[in-house]
Design an enzyme around this catalytic site. Structure first.
Site, short mmCIF file in Angstrom:
data_model
loop_
_atom_site.label_atom_id
_atom_site.label_comp_id
_atom_site.label_asym_id
_atom_site.label_seq_id
_atom_site.Cartn_x
_atom_site.Cartn_y
_atom_site.Cartn_z
N GLY A 1 0.73 -1.17 -0.08
CA GLY A 1 0.02 0.11 0.06
C GLY A 1 0.98 1.20 0.04
N GLY A 2 0.12 2.38 0.12
CA GLY A 2 0.89 3.79 -0.32
C GLY A 2 1.41 4.14 1.30
N MET A 3 0.86 3.38 2.22
CA MET A 3 1.44 3.76 3.75
C MET A 3 2.01 2.72 4.39
SD MET A 3 -1.72 6.39 5.08
CE MET A 3 -0.87 6.52 6.44
N VAL B 1 1.86 -5.20 3.95
CA VAL B 1 1.45 -6.48 4.69
C VAL B 1 1.97 -7.70 4.52
CG1 VAL B 1 -0.85 -7.64 5.62
CG2 VAL B 1 -0.92 -5.42 5.07
N LYS C 1 1.34 -5.79 9.75
CA LYS C 1 1.19 -4.72 8.87
C LYS C 1 2.29 -3.73 9.49
CE LYS C 1 -1.86 -1.35 6.67
NZ LYS C 1 -3.26 -1.04 6.70
N ASP D 1 -11.87 4.73 6.49
CA ASP D 1 -11.50 4.05 5.17
C ASP D 1 -12.42 2.77 4.93
OD1 ASP D 1 -9.84 3.85 3.09
OD2 ASP D 1 -8.13 2.77 3.86
#
Length: 658
Positions: free
Chosen positions: A16-18, A21, A36, A128
């Protein structure tokens, strides 16, 4: 692979962008987990990392059967925060097609609403909610993951981070996309998007990039569902409302509405299964004949049982000497009572009636707790296909157009901008941006600006005319119209500096003040707009000792002789004139005032009836003010008059400081 004490990482599950996982094993408990690990760009300093860890611990205390639990929070050997959670191998909601399984979609929405209701009650907002964050366990139960993690520090990094931008903005509430503070209603919006996706197999808004997607959520009207899902339209109109106040206010309210959809869906299914009308006619006669035979049989059996047994089922007790009124009044509990009772008023009709009443009262967009705009949007969310709702949108748009034109004429530019913004937002939310009512509104605005610039031209005031023309662009009027008005304003001659030097007007440092003198007195029409906007009571006119004033009081509206709207206003006090100058300054953003005695030397004679003009200068004391120039009542070049009263031979002009 990152190194985490007590865990053995096997492979990457998702990027993911942040965060990333990983699938791992918790060595001490020999169980599979998903870990994560946050990326450095998501948490740029030590303070934000500690804040992140505290927030994760807060969310870890959420104990709900449909919220993915967090086993542990810690840091990798490199110092990056991580948290471990159960590994759910059955994938996420985005990998399943439920477009032909409406009951399953409803069940998942009910489950997620239960989880959100639990979290919101504890002050936690997910921020989210999307298909990828709904995971399934081995029992096929949906669980909500990433609770409040990804957007805890605001939505900004997700919009710019590669790989996650579109995935987030596809479900993002308009206020969240604008960077505003959000509450649980943003989660309910996202759940509405998710419900739409489950039912139709696609998102309600689709765009090639994150920014375009966010703009569509903020501005585009809510699409129409396919015919077989029309019983969902009202629900979706409410769930996807642009303004949080127009949505479901909490998860419990949304759950209740979901139950209504289930009931309406059942009725919808029955209608689809019913035979066609001609087939129904073929079966009508034998069907009713069969019903009649069955009814006779039931009655015969009933009476037979009544005679054979001491059964009270069909027995009617006879009342002795029943009053006459009892014969005609319905029996208590009679089903016909309910049938004849008036139907309850539908929420749609109630909202429409409120909107019409507020329009009649002039409460178009204010106050916040009761206005036509909010009532009409409530009706639109209830049924956007209703012709009555469309008629209400047209009526409100016309009313906004009238107020917009009035604000332009009164030079209340800020109010004009507000009216145009409200009208534009209403049109965007209801899909009526190019309706005849909106076109008429723009034409009204153009006509009002045209008249205003023509008035500026009569005053020979190029600067005010250019300000008027500039407003066309701010109101988002057509570029060709704006260019025409600007050219018209530039063609005005303007006041020459040599004509506007105020002789004898000095500042505290003895420098000269350059002022522009108005070419004519303030007119009745101009003063009328001020009086209406300020609700200023008219001053009494003429001398205190005048017998005529006692018998027939005079004021600026009825000075005792006929006047046209374009003629100079009279019977206004010096205090009225000062108040007008202050109001006009606020409307135009320029500084206007009454002239001084020295500046009055530059005033030209007033055409027509000879009038004196109010000045700023005091008379014998400041309860009196000077009036300059001879009039049809007085030959004095200057005379002191009571400042609180009006006179039928005294008007006023303004000067504008450069």
């Amino acid at each position: 692979m990152p190194e985490i004490a007590g865990y053995r990482l096997r492979r990457v599950i998702n990027h993911g962008g942040m965060s990333t996982v990983y699938l791992g094993e918790q060595i001490g408990l020999a169980r599979e987990v998903a870990i994560k690990v946050m990326l450095p760009l998501a948490l740029s300093d030590e303070v934000s990392r500690r804040r992140f860890e505290n927030e994760v611990r807060t969310i870890a205390r959420l104990e709900h059967p449909n919220v993915v639990v967090i086993h542990e929070v810690g840091r990798t050997r490199e110092g990056l925060p991580y948290y471990a959670m159960p590994y759910l191998a059955r994938g996420h909601l985005g990998q399943r097609d439920l477009s032909k399984d409406e009951p399953r979609a409803i069940s998942i929405m009910e489950t997620l609403l239960s989880a959100l209701d639990y979290a919101h009650a504890r002050g936690v907002v997910h921020r989210d909610v999307k298909a990828e964050n709904v995971l399934f366990d081995d029992a096929e139960r949906p669980l909500l993951a990433d609770f409040g993690i990804a957007l805890r520090r605001g939505f900004g990094p997700r919009v710019t981070a590669a790989g996650l931008a579109v995935g987030s903005t596809a479900y993002m509430a308009p206020e969240q996309a604008r960077g505003e503070d959000v509450d649980g209603r943003a989660d309910l919006y996202s759940l509405g998007v998710l419900g739409w996706e489950m039912l139709t197999g696609r998102l309600p808004f689709e765009a090639a990039d994150a920014l375009s997607m966010a703009v569509m959520h903020a501005q585009d009207p809510i699409p129409k569902l396919p015919q077989h899902l029309r019983h969902w339209q009202r629900f979706m109109n409410r769930a996807l409302a642009k303004q949080p106040g127009q949505r479901f206010q909490d998860a419990a309210e949304m759950t209740e509405a979901l139950a209504d959809v289930q009931r309406s869906g059942f009725v919808h299914s029955l209608k689809r299964l019913m035979p066609r009308r001609n087939r129904l006619r073929q079966w009508a006669v034998p069907l009713w004949a069969g019903v009649a035979v069955a009814a006779v049989a039931v009655v015969a059996i009933g009476f037979g049982l009544s005679s054979a047994q001491d059964d009270e089922f069909f027995r009617v007790e006879r009342a002795a000497a029943a009053p006459a009124s009892a014969v005609t009044s319905p029996v208590a509990g009679d089903p016909t009572d309910a049938m004849l009772a008036p139907l309850p008023e539908a929420p749609l009709q109630r909202s429409l009636e409120e909107a019409r009443r507020y329009i009649r009262l002039g409460k178009l967009t204010a106050p916040a707790d009761g206005n036509a705009y909010n009532s009409l949007l409530t009706a639109w969310h209830a049924d956007s296909t209703s012709p009555d709702v469309r008629a209400g949108v047209t009526e409100l748009t016309r009313a906004l157009g009238d107020q917009l034109a009035a604000a332009v004429r009164e030079r209340n530019d800020q109010r004009a901008r507000e009216h145009m913004l409200n009208a534009t937002t209403l049109a965007q939310q209801t899909g009526s941006a190019d309706s005849p009512a909106m076109r008429a509104l723009r034409e009204q605005a153009v006509a009002a600006l045209q008249a205003r610039i023509e008035l500026d031209g009569k005053r020979n005031d190029r600067e005010d005319a250019q300000r008027s023309a500039a407003l066309a662009a701010e109101l988002d009027l057509p570029k060709a119209t704006s260019a025409r008005l600007i050219a018209q304003a530039k063609a005005i001659g303007g006041l020459r500096a040599g004509e506007t030097v105020a002789v004898g007007s000095l500042t505290q440092d003895n420098s000269r003040i350059t002022v522009a003198l108005s070419p004519r007195p303030v007119s009745r029409a101009e003063y009328a707009r001020f009086a209406s906007a300020s609700n200023r009571s008219p001053a009494l006119c003429r001398e205190r000792a005048s017998l005529l004033r006692v018998l027939a009081p005079r004021n600026w509206e009825s000075p005792g002789f006929k006047q046209g709207d374009g003629e100079p206003v009279v019977c206004v006090s010096q205090a009225d004139a000062e108040a007008y100058a202050q109001w006009y300054s606020q409307q135009t953003g320029r500084r206007y005032r009454l002239p001084t005695a020295a500046e009055a030397e530059n005033l030209n004679d007033t055409p027509g009836r000879a009038l004196s003009m109010w000045l700023r200068d005091c008379g014998r004391d400041c309860q009196q003010r000077q009036a300059s120039g001879a009039s049809w009542r007085s030959r004095q070049a200057q005379r002191p008059l009571a400042a609180a009263r009006g006179y039928d031979d005294v008007g006023f002009r303004l000067v504008r400081e450069r």
